[in-house]
Design an enzyme around this catalytic site. Structure first.
Site, PDB file in Angstrom:
ATOM      1  N   GLY A  44      -6.737  -0.321 -15.225  1.00 62.14           N
ATOM      2  CA  GLY A  44      -7.107   0.697 -14.248  1.00 62.14           C
ATOM      3  C   GLY A  44      -7.495   2.059 -14.792  1.00 62.14           C
ATOM      4  CD  GLU A 101      -0.661   3.867 -14.916  1.00 61.76           C
ATOM      5  OE1 GLU A 101      -1.865   3.553 -14.793  1.00 61.76           O
ATOM      6  OE2 GLU A 101       0.250   3.068 -14.688  1.00 61.76           O
ATOM      7  CG  ASP A 102      -4.842   3.121 -12.366  1.00 66.25           C
ATOM      8  OD1 ASP A 102      -3.644   3.230 -12.700  1.00 66.25           O
ATOM      9  OD2 ASP A 102      -5.354   2.030 -12.068  1.00 66.25           O
ATOM     10  CG  ASP A 105       2.251   1.943  -4.693  1.00 64.34           C
ATOM     11  OD1 ASP A 105       2.215   2.652  -3.697  1.00 64.34           O
ATOM     12  OD2 ASP A 105       2.404   0.701  -4.623  1.00 64.34           O
ATOM     13  N   GLY A 107       6.248   3.876  -8.461  1.00 64.63           N
ATOM     14  CA  GLY A 107       6.717   4.623  -9.628  1.00 64.63           C
ATOM     15  C   GLY A 107       7.330   3.744 -10.714  1.00 64.63           C
ATOM     16  CB  THR A 109       3.783   0.877 -13.409  1.00 67.62           C
ATOM     17  OG1 THR A 109       3.730  -0.194 -12.473  1.00 67.62           O
ATOM     18  CG2 THR A 109       2.943   0.547 -14.621  1.00 67.62           C
ATOM     19  CG  LEU A 110       4.282   7.098 -15.141  1.00 67.03           C
ATOM     20  CD1 LEU A 110       3.283   6.744 -16.241  1.00 67.03           C
ATOM     21  CD2 LEU A 110       3.731   8.237 -14.300  1.00 67.03           C
ATOM     22  CE  LYS A 133      -1.542   3.695  -2.770  1.00 69.00           C
ATOM     23  NZ  LYS A 133      -1.432   2.260  -2.483  1.00 69.00           N
TER      24      LYS A 133
HETATM   25  P1  5GP Z   1       3.750   1.246  -9.144  1.00 64.20           P
HETATM   26  O1  5GP Z   1       4.158   0.703  -7.800  1.00 64.20           O
HETATM   27  O2  5GP Z   1       4.544   0.620 -10.243  1.00 64.20           O
HETATM   28  O3  5GP Z   1       3.798   2.745  -9.175  1.00 64.20           O
HETATM   29  O4  5GP Z   1       2.245   0.845  -9.361  1.00 64.20           O
HETATM   30  C1  5GP Z   1       1.964  -0.483  -9.706  1.00 64.20           C
HETATM   31  C2  5GP Z   1       0.513  -0.795  -9.750  1.00 64.20           C
HETATM   32  O5  5GP Z   1       0.107  -1.133  -8.440  1.00 64.20           O
HETATM   33  C3  5GP Z   1      -0.450   0.282 -10.160  1.00 64.20           C
HETATM   34  O6  5GP Z   1      -0.543   0.485 -11.544  1.00 64.20           O
HETATM   35  C4  5GP Z   1      -1.738  -0.329  -9.614  1.00 64.20           C
HETATM   36  O7  5GP Z   1      -2.200  -1.324 -10.485  1.00 64.20           O
HETATM   37  C5  5GP Z   1      -1.261  -0.989  -8.359  1.00 64.20           C
HETATM   38  N1  5GP Z   1      -1.579  -0.201  -7.157  1.00 64.20           N
HETATM   39  C6  5GP Z   1      -0.732   0.442  -6.332  1.00 64.20           C
HETATM   40  N2  5GP Z   1      -1.394   1.004  -5.302  1.00 64.20           N
HETATM   41  C7  5GP Z   1      -2.696   0.721  -5.502  1.00 64.20           C
HETATM   42  C8  5GP Z   1      -3.908   1.028  -4.772  1.00 64.20           C
HETATM   43  O8  5GP Z   1      -3.934   1.701  -3.742  1.00 64.20           O
HETATM   44  N3  5GP Z   1      -5.070   0.532  -5.304  1.00 64.20           N
HETATM   45  C9  5GP Z   1      -5.105  -0.209  -6.435  1.00 64.20           C
HETATM   46  N4  5GP Z   1      -6.293  -0.642  -6.854  1.00 64.20           N
HETATM   47  N5  5GP Z   1      -4.001  -0.504  -7.150  1.00 64.20           N
HETATM   48  C10 5GP Z   1      -2.812  -0.043  -6.683  1.00 64.20           C
END
Ligand code: 5GP
Length: 179
Positions: A44, A101-102, A105, A107, A109-110, A133
């Protein structure tokens, strides 16, 4: 396949201006650093990282990591389990590092990445995130440089995909589950 056109949430121009602003702030904050390492998380972050790296006016290099994903492009929200599938090439011990990071969400992963990288004892460790988010956050995550806060919608473009589609859209758009 039906033609879906994601609705614009953040325009190409807003992204360009924000990336320039972030690049300026990072260049000012790291003015005395002679080798800043930008760590991009595949897939991403590849577009944001490329744009950001070219806005910096300080010496920098790039490296990449890849993490496991669930299905095509789901979030990690069920249990927060994250697994590394490709590690950095470089040793970051004693180096200044920014994780790029792109999206943040929940949190998970980071925060996993930061724990993993901190254990390697870099000189400093910060994060630069294009979109977050806040409503979805489940674990505290350190975001030092942030592009945009967005509502709880699925976004694509600028590296972000929907089942591998739309990564190279120049804007950040919303796709709805019914699309
Ligand atoms: P986390 O929930 O660990 O913060 O994010 C996990 C992963 O979910 C992100 O790295 C990304 O790949 C994916 N993700 C979460 N929300 C979105 C979204 O709105 N769009 C896309 N394309 N990926 C998302």
């Amino acid at each position: 396949m039906t033609e879906i056109v994601p609705e614009v949430l953040i325009s190409e121009e807003q992204i360009r201006n924000k990336v320039a602003e972030l690049g300026g702030r990072i260049s000012a904050d790291y003015t005395d650093v002679d080798d800043l390492i930008l760590v991009g998380i595949l897939k991403g972050s590849f577009i944001f990282l490329a744009d950001l790296a070219r806005e910096l006016t300080i010496p920098r290099s790039v490296d990449f990591m890849a993490l496991s994903t669930y299905g095509d492009s789901e979030s990690t929200d069920t249990d927060g389990a994250v697994r590394m599938i490709m590690d950095l090439r470089r040793n970051i011990t004693g180096k200044h590092v920014i994780v790029v990071e792109d999206i943040v969400d929940t949190g998970y992963t980071l925060s996993y990445l930061l724990r993993n990288l901190a254990a390697r004892q870099p000189a400093s460790l910060k994060t630069c995130v294009l979109v977050e988010k806040p409503e979805r956050r489940e674990v505290f995550t350190q975001i030092d440089y942030l592009g945009f806060s967005i509502p709880d919608v699925w976004v694509v473009g600028c590296g972000l995909d929907w089942a591998e589609r739309f990564r190279t859209l120049p804007y950040i758009g919303v796709v709805r589950p019914e699309d």
